[in-house]
Design a protein around this motif. Structure first.
Motif, PDB file in Angstrom:
ATOM      1  N   ALA A  61       0.865  -1.175   0.000  1.00 43.43           N
ATOM      2  CA  ALA A  61       0.000   0.000   0.000  1.00 43.43           C
ATOM      3  C   ALA A  61       0.902   1.226   0.000  1.00 43.43           C
ATOM      4  CB  ALA A  61      -0.911  -0.002   1.224  1.00 43.43           C
ATOM      5  N   GLU A  62       1.042   1.850  -1.157  1.00 41.31           N
ATOM      6  CA  GLU A  62       1.924   2.997  -1.302  1.00 41.31           C
ATOM      7  C   GLU A  62       1.111   4.279  -1.392  1.00 41.31           C
ATOM      8  OE1 GLU A  62       5.078   2.770  -1.005  1.00 41.31           O
ATOM      9  OE2 GLU A  62       5.195   0.584  -1.062  1.00 41.31           O
ATOM     10  N   PRO A  63       1.661   5.417  -0.903  1.00 42.14           N
ATOM     11  CA  PRO A  63       0.929   6.686  -0.985  1.00 42.14           C
ATOM     12  C   PRO A  63       0.448   7.014  -2.394  1.00 42.14           C
ATOM     13  CG  PRO A  63       2.845   6.927   0.423  1.00 42.14           C
ATOM     14  CD  PRO A  63       2.944   5.560  -0.190  1.00 42.14           C
ATOM     15  N   GLU A  64       1.258   6.693  -3.410  1.00 39.86           N
ATOM     16  CA  GLU A  64       0.887   7.013  -4.790  1.00 39.86           C
ATOM     17  C   GLU A  64      -0.419   6.332  -5.203  1.00 39.86           C
ATOM     18  OE1 GLU A  64       3.786   5.878  -3.752  1.00 39.86           O
ATOM     19  OE2 GLU A  64       5.480   6.856  -4.736  1.00 39.86           O
ATOM     20  N   ASP A  65      -0.761   5.229  -4.527  1.00 42.43           N
ATOM     21  CA  ASP A  65      -1.980   4.488  -4.868  1.00 42.43           C
ATOM     22  C   ASP A  65      -3.198   4.968  -4.084  1.00 42.43           C
ATOM     23  OD1 ASP A  65      -0.434   2.853  -6.551  1.00 42.43           O
ATOM     24  OD2 ASP A  65       0.067   1.512  -4.886  1.00 42.43           O
ATOM     25  N   HIS A  66      -2.982   5.902  -3.175  1.00 43.33           N
ATOM     26  CA  HIS A  66      -4.078   6.337  -2.298  1.00 43.33           C
ATOM     27  C   HIS A  66      -4.084   7.860  -2.178  1.00 43.33           C
ATOM     28  CE1 HIS A  66      -4.996   2.205  -1.055  1.00 43.33           C
ATOM     29  NE2 HIS A  66      -3.692   2.020  -1.069  1.00 43.33           N
ATOM     30  N   MET A  67      -3.980   8.522  -3.310  1.00 41.64           N
ATOM     31  CA  MET A  67      -3.955   9.980  -3.320  1.00 41.64           C
ATOM     32  C   MET A  67      -5.362  10.539  -3.076  1.00 41.64           C
ATOM     33  SD  MET A  67      -0.757  10.357  -3.746  1.00 41.64           S
ATOM     34  CE  MET A  67      -0.653  12.151  -3.879  1.00 41.64           C
ATOM     35  N   THR A  68      -5.397  11.651  -2.343  1.00 40.65           N
ATOM     36  CA  THR A  68      -6.633  12.380  -2.095  1.00 40.65           C
ATOM     37  C   THR A  68      -6.526  13.736  -2.784  1.00 40.65           C
ATOM     38  OG1 THR A  68      -5.772  13.357  -0.042  1.00 40.65           O
ATOM     39  CG2 THR A  68      -6.890  11.223   0.134  1.00 40.65           C
ATOM     40  N   GLU A  69      -7.511  14.573  -2.549  1.00 46.24           N
ATOM     41  CA  GLU A  69      -7.533  15.885  -3.203  1.00 46.24           C
ATOM     42  C   GLU A  69      -6.321  16.730  -2.838  1.00 46.24           C
ATOM     43  OE1 GLU A  69     -10.470  19.800  -3.410  1.00 46.24           O
ATOM     44  OE2 GLU A  69     -11.282  17.856  -2.822  1.00 46.24           O
ATOM     45  N   ASN A  70      -5.845  16.599  -1.603  1.00 44.25           N
ATOM     46  CA  ASN A  70      -4.712  17.436  -1.170  1.00 44.25           C
ATOM     47  C   ASN A  70      -3.612  16.634  -0.467  1.00 44.25           C
ATOM     48  OD1 ASN A  70      -6.195  16.844   1.089  1.00 44.25           O
ATOM     49  ND2 ASN A  70      -6.151  18.906   1.953  1.00 44.25           N
ATOM     50  N   GLY A  71      -3.554  15.335  -0.677  1.00 47.41           N
ATOM     51  CA  GLY A  71      -2.503  14.532  -0.043  1.00 47.41           C
ATOM     52  C   GLY A  71      -2.696  13.060  -0.334  1.00 47.41           C
ATOM     53  N   TYR A  72      -2.626  12.239   0.719  1.00 38.97           N
ATOM     54  CA  TYR A  72      -2.808  10.799   0.569  1.00 38.97           C
ATOM     55  C   TYR A  72      -3.307  10.216   1.880  1.00 38.97           C
ATOM     56  CZ  TYR A  72       2.012  11.523   2.155  1.00 38.97           C
ATOM     57  OH  TYR A  72       3.124  11.988   2.799  1.00 38.97           O
ATOM     58  N   ASP A  73      -3.920   9.053   1.795  1.00 39.35           N
ATOM     59  CA  ASP A  73      -4.469   8.384   2.978  1.00 39.35           C
ATOM     60  C   ASP A  73      -4.322   6.882   2.760  1.00 39.35           C
ATOM     61  OD1 ASP A  73      -5.795   7.528   5.203  1.00 39.35           O
ATOM     62  OD2 ASP A  73      -7.691   8.540   4.757  1.00 39.35           O
ATOM     63  N   VAL A  74      -3.227   6.336   3.274  1.00 45.18           N
ATOM     64  CA  VAL A  74      -2.917   4.923   3.076  1.00 45.18           C
ATOM     65  C   VAL A  74      -3.626   4.112   4.161  1.00 45.18           C
ATOM     66  CG1 VAL A  74      -1.078   3.211   2.896  1.00 45.18           C
ATOM     67  CG2 VAL A  74      -0.663   5.564   2.136  1.00 45.18           C
ATOM     68  N   PRO A  75      -4.449   3.136   3.798  1.00 45.78           N
ATOM     69  CA  PRO A  75      -5.149   2.348   4.814  1.00 45.78           C
ATOM     70  C   PRO A  75      -4.177   1.523   5.652  1.00 45.78           C
ATOM     71  CG  PRO A  75      -5.423   1.359   2.644  1.00 45.78           C
ATOM     72  CD  PRO A  75      -4.754   2.681   2.423  1.00 45.78           C
ATOM     73  N   LEU A  76      -4.563   1.282   6.888  1.00 52.43           N
ATOM     74  CA  LEU A  76      -3.738   0.434   7.749  1.00 52.43           C
ATOM     75  C   LEU A  76      -3.726  -0.994   7.217  1.00 52.43           C
ATOM     76  CD1 LEU A  76      -4.872   1.570  11.321  1.00 52.43           C
ATOM     77  CD2 LEU A  76      -2.736   2.152  10.178  1.00 52.43           C
ATOM     78  N   PRO A  77      -2.545  -1.618   7.159  1.00 52.44           N
ATOM     79  CA  PRO A  77      -2.486  -3.020   6.730  1.00 52.44           C
ATOM     80  C   PRO A  77      -3.177  -3.935   7.748  1.00 52.44           C
ATOM     81  CG  PRO A  77      -0.322  -1.966   6.630  1.00 52.44           C
ATOM     82  CD  PRO A  77      -1.217  -1.049   7.393  1.00 52.44           C
ATOM     83  N   PRO A  78      -3.511  -5.153   7.356  1.00 50.85           N
ATOM     84  CA  PRO A  78      -4.135  -6.101   8.301  1.00 50.85           C
ATOM     85  C   PRO A  78      -3.145  -6.573   9.347  1.00 50.85           C
ATOM     86  CG  PRO A  78      -3.676  -7.170   6.199  1.00 50.85           C
ATOM     87  CD  PRO A  78      -3.398  -5.713   5.998  1.00 50.85           C
ATOM     88  N   LYS A  79      -3.688  -7.202  10.361  1.00 49.48           N
ATOM     89  CA  LYS A  79      -2.866  -7.745  11.436  1.00 49.48           C
ATOM     90  C   LYS A  79      -1.952  -8.852  10.918  1.00 49.48           C
ATOM     91  CE  LYS A  79      -6.086  -6.863  15.267  1.00 49.48           C
ATOM     92  NZ  LYS A  79      -6.858  -7.489  16.375  1.00 49.48           N
ATOM     93  N   VAL A  80      -0.860  -9.066  11.645  1.00 49.45           N
ATOM     94  CA  VAL A  80       0.078 -10.159  11.381  1.00 49.45           C
ATOM     95  C   VAL A  80      -0.039 -11.147  12.538  1.00 49.45           C
ATOM     96  CG1 VAL A  80       2.519 -10.753  11.231  1.00 49.45           C
ATOM     97  CG2 VAL A  80       1.660  -8.750  10.018  1.00 49.45           C
ATOM     98  N   SER A  81      -0.022 -12.425  12.249  1.00 50.28           N
ATOM     99  CA  SER A  81      -0.218 -13.434  13.296  1.00 50.28           C
ATOM    100  C   SER A  81       1.020 -13.552  14.184  1.00 50.28           C
ATOM    101  CB  SER A  81      -0.515 -14.798  12.674  1.00 50.28           C
ATOM    102  OG  SER A  81       0.651 -15.345  12.067  1.00 50.28           O
ATOM    103  N   LEU A  82       0.781 -14.020  15.403  1.00 48.61           N
ATOM    104  CA  LEU A  82       1.869 -14.261  16.348  1.00 48.61           C
ATOM    105  C   LEU A  82       2.874 -15.248  15.764  1.00 48.61           C
ATOM    106  CD1 LEU A  82       3.158 -14.171  19.239  1.00 48.61           C
ATOM    107  CD2 LEU A  82       1.564 -15.992  19.860  1.00 48.61           C
ATOM    108  N   GLU A  83       2.387 -16.317  15.139  1.00 49.24           N
ATOM    109  CA  GLU A  83       3.265 -17.355  14.614  1.00 49.24           C
ATOM    110  C   GLU A  83       4.168 -16.799  13.517  1.00 49.24           C
ATOM    111  OE1 GLU A  83      -0.060 -18.951  16.732  1.00 49.24           O
ATOM    112  OE2 GLU A  83      -0.043 -17.631  14.977  1.00 49.24           O
ATOM    113  N   GLN A  84       3.579 -16.049  12.584  1.00 47.00           N
ATOM    114  CA  GLN A  84       4.367 -15.471  11.499  1.00 47.00           C
ATOM    115  C   GLN A  84       5.400 -14.497  12.059  1.00 47.00           C
ATOM    116  OE1 GLN A  84       2.127 -13.250   8.577  1.00 47.00           O
ATOM    117  NE2 GLN A  84       3.976 -12.348   7.690  1.00 47.00           N
TER     118      GLN A  84
END
Length: 349
Positions: A61-84
């Protein structure tokens, strides 16, 4: 040895080496990434926090893929498991310890302030085992105690995603860092457990509510290893003046991040910027909150740095720009390493 050995708040070199299909040796100068031992010596880089971080696999998830009218808003990635996370943490920590064993005395994993001072005095690269995002830590804290015995001395409860301890701040511009809920009950227990062991807590990547939860609970100085001044660059990842005041009042420290979007007033991603962009964040905190509360936290190998710096070999140019701004030798010693040594001495058992 430079008069101003630079002890640095954050690098992701272990991750770069681990993820490369054909990684160059850390002990051979190369053009890959920002940091290796020969380039560190040329740049006066005396050591720092070597981060162990578990990425979200097959997720980008890169800023360039989530541009807004005056910036960017990158969504939070999903959780990572304890095992991983635990598997990945073991692999990167092992890489750090292997580097130490192969270094012929040129690199040492430091576990106390005496070790750190010795390395700085004797031109030995000092490495702190740091975990960025506590996904590998079970809520009984068994792993925390084992990892502490292995050498863990610094921990960020979250990266910029949620976990069982809290929620990270997103990569969002423009935005306040007040973006979500604070620490969970497990997160609050983690603060107390780290205090007992003397593990430094890193508030980098925590949202504002999480930051204030740590501030209310901890008995150690408040630290952000690689964050900048929100007043100068209003990205959610940076710290407000209120947060910077709390860090100063706790006798803590902020390591200035070289990420271009966290330096620039416009939050832009362009790399053609002056080293004075780094200097102005250093100067803002030094002049408004005290010289004792600002240091360097490059984020080498984990971010995009200015072309004017390029890699660790550019650090002498940064020192010259700090001198040109008016910082004298005693102040430069605090910025480059002294403030980190003080805070770690106050935190570690």
């Amino acid at each position: 040895m430079t008069d101003f050995p630079i002890f640095d708040g954050h690098n992701d070199t272990l991750l770069r080496l681990h993820m490369s299909d054909d990684p160059p040796s850390f002990f051979t100068e190369s053009s890959a990434g920002h940091l290796d031992l020969p380039r560190a010596k040329k740049g006066g880089f005396a050591g720092g926090f070597f981060a162990v971080y578990t990425p979200n696999m097959n997720y980008e998830a890169e800023p360039e893929d989530h541009m807004t009218e005056n910036g960017y808003d990158v969504p939070l990635p999903p959780k990572v498991s304890l095992e991983q996370a635990l598997t990945f943490t073991h692999a990167l920590a092992a890489k750090l310890f292997k580097l130490e064993s192969e270094a012929d005395g040129q690199l040492k994993v430091v576990r106390n302030a005496d070790d750190l001072r010795y390395c700085l005095k004797n031109d030995i690269l000092a490495a702190i085992f740091h975990i960025e995002g506590a996904e590998a830590i079970d809520t009984n804290f068994d792993a925390l105690h084992v990892l502490y015995q292995a050498g863990l001395r610094s921990l960020g409860p979250v990266w910029s995603r949620p976990n069982v301890y809290g929620e990270g701040v997103p990569f969002r511009y423009p935005s306040s860092p007040d973006t979500g809920d604070g620490l969970t009950d497990n997160g609050k227990a983690l603060v107390h457990e780290c205090n007992k062991l003397g593990i430094m807590l890193d508030n980098t990547h925590l949202n504002e509510k999480g930051f204030w939860d740590v501030a209310d609970l901890t008995d150690a100085p408040l630290v952000a290893t690689h964050s900048n001044a929100h007043a100068l660059s209003p990205i959610a990842r940076n710290l407000t003046d209120k947060q910077l005041t709390a860090i100063a009042e706790s006798n803590g420290v902020v390591g200035i991040n070289y990420a271009v979007n966290m330096l620039r007033e416009d939050g832009g991603l362009g790399t053609d910027i002056s080293l004075d962009e780094i200097v102005r964040h250093v100067a803002y905190i030094a002049e408004k909150f005290g010289i004792e509360h600002v240091a360097l936290g490059s984020d080498f190998d984990g971010t995009t740095v200015p072309d004017s710096l390029k890699d660790v070999r550019g650090l002498p140019k940064l020192i010259e720009r700090l001198k040109a701004h008016g910082f004298h030798d005693g102040e430069l010693q605090k910025i480059t390493h002294g403030n980190w040594v003080r805070v770690l001495e106050d935190t570690w058992k």
